[in-house]
Design a protein around this motif. Structure first.
Motif, mmCIF file in Angstrom:
data_model
loop_
_atom_site.group_PDB
_atom_site.id
_atom_site.type_symbol
_atom_site.label_atom_id
_atom_site.label_comp_id
_atom_site.label_asym_id
_atom_site.label_seq_id
_atom_site.Cartn_x
_atom_site.Cartn_y
_atom_site.Cartn_z
ATOM 1 N N ASN A 116 0.820 -1.208 0.000
ATOM 2 C CA ASN A 116 0.000 0.000 0.000
ATOM 3 C C ASN A 116 0.855 1.259 0.000
ATOM 4 O OD1 ASN A 116 1.037 -0.073 2.549
ATOM 5 N ND2 ASN A 116 -0.906 0.276 3.618
ATOM 6 N N GLN A 117 2.103 1.112 -0.444
ATOM 7 C CA GLN A 117 2.976 2.264 -0.548
ATOM 8 C C GLN A 117 3.396 2.453 -2.008
ATOM 9 O OE1 GLN A 117 6.079 2.718 2.349
ATOM 10 N NE2 GLN A 117 5.119 1.279 3.777
ATOM 11 N N TYR A 146 6.771 3.653 -4.147
ATOM 12 C CA TYR A 146 8.187 3.931 -3.968
ATOM 13 C C TYR A 146 8.786 4.599 -5.200
ATOM 14 C CZ TYR A 146 8.450 1.043 0.233
ATOM 15 O OH TYR A 146 8.285 0.536 1.489
ATOM 16 N N GLY A 166 -2.864 4.318 2.115
ATOM 17 C CA GLY A 166 -1.481 3.908 2.230
ATOM 18 C C GLY A 166 -0.738 4.828 3.178
ATOM 19 N N ARG A 167 0.244 4.260 3.857
ATOM 20 C CA ARG A 167 1.045 5.034 4.806
ATOM 21 C C ARG A 167 2.494 4.603 4.674
ATOM 22 N NH1 ARG A 167 0.676 7.237 10.443
ATOM 23 N NH2 ARG A 167 -1.553 7.418 10.090
ATOM 24 N N GLY A 168 3.377 5.572 4.574
ATOM 25 C CA GLY A 168 4.797 5.276 4.490
ATOM 26 C C GLY A 168 5.417 5.155 5.868
ATOM 27 N N ASN A 169 6.726 4.996 5.876
ATOM 28 C CA ASN A 169 7.457 4.786 7.125
ATOM 29 C C ASN A 169 7.826 6.107 7.774
ATOM 30 O OD1 ASN A 169 7.352 1.960 6.764
ATOM 31 N ND2 ASN A 169 9.106 2.081 5.386
#
Lengths: 109, 113
Positions: free
Chosen positions: A95-96, A98, B56-59
């Protein structure tokens, strides 16, 4: 850690020479996109590749998606000064989304 | 048609402060995502919202939060600012979710002193 790597990090070419940047993902991608960011600007969408082994052309630009859908390349034929900028590959992982580390292209007139 | 608009364009804050960045997507686009771009690096995914829901979620730490409004505009909030939060914050809109091409705004340049 970084999931999508690009090489080279920097590339200087004489105007008229060819240029290639390579993109490698640690995992399989459902699709890959390429963006160009001019100095001081924001990323601008160039193209999306979806199928394994897909090749697409846009004038002097040729994009490839690897058979395993884990790598991609962008090739520019006969570079021009207008090609200056940083080229990023990007793709969804879970769900990311990049972005690669980018390749900064300098074209020497 | 207007593209993706972000405000403010530049912002200077001090450590510990809070900041709110705003984004209006292209008309008809229902998805907004946020990215942090440190000089010399690629954009780092922070959040994606679609139809007002987080997709969605990033770090990124919990100091980062976002929301999307009924008109699909979005805000990114960062609390307890650190020096390392200094970056260009980019908003991107798309018509759908992760398989759609992204249209980026010009970004908000945040400097934390």
């Amino acid at each position: 850690g970084q999931q999508v790597m690009q090489i080279p990090q920097y590339q200087h070419v004489q105007e008229g020479e060819d240029f290639t940047t390579y993109c490698n993902s640690s995992t399989t991608l459902s699709n890959i996109q390429w963006y160009k960011q001019r100095p001081g600007g924001h990323p601008v969408f160039l193209i999306q590749l979806v199928k394994s082994g897909e090749v697409k052309k846009q004038k002097r630009l040729t994009f490839q998606f690897g058979e395993a859908k884990k790598n991609s390349s962008l090739h520019i034929t006969a570079t021009q000064t207008t090609d200056v900028g940083t080229y990023f590959c990007a793709g969804p992982l879970g769900n990311q989304f990049y972005f690669g580390t980018g390749t900064s292209l300098t074209v020497i007139p | 048609d207007a593209g993706v608009t972000q405000s403010p364009t530049h912002l200077i804050k001090t450590r510990g402060q809070q900041v709110t960045l705003r984004c209006s997507p292209i008309s008809g686009h229902k998805s907004v995502s946020w990215y942090q771009q440190v000089l010399g690096q690629g954009p780092q995914f922070i959040f994606q919202y679609y139809e007002k829901e987080e997709r969605g979620r990033g770090n990124f730490p919990d100091r980062f939060s976002a929301r999307q409004f009924p008109n699909y505009s979005s805000e990114l909030n960062v609390n307890a600012l650190l020096l390392g939060d200094s970056a260009l914050y980019l908003c991107a809109s798309s018509s759908g979710t992760s398989n759609e091409k992204l249209f980026f705004g010009s970004g908000t340049q945040l400097s934390v002193l």
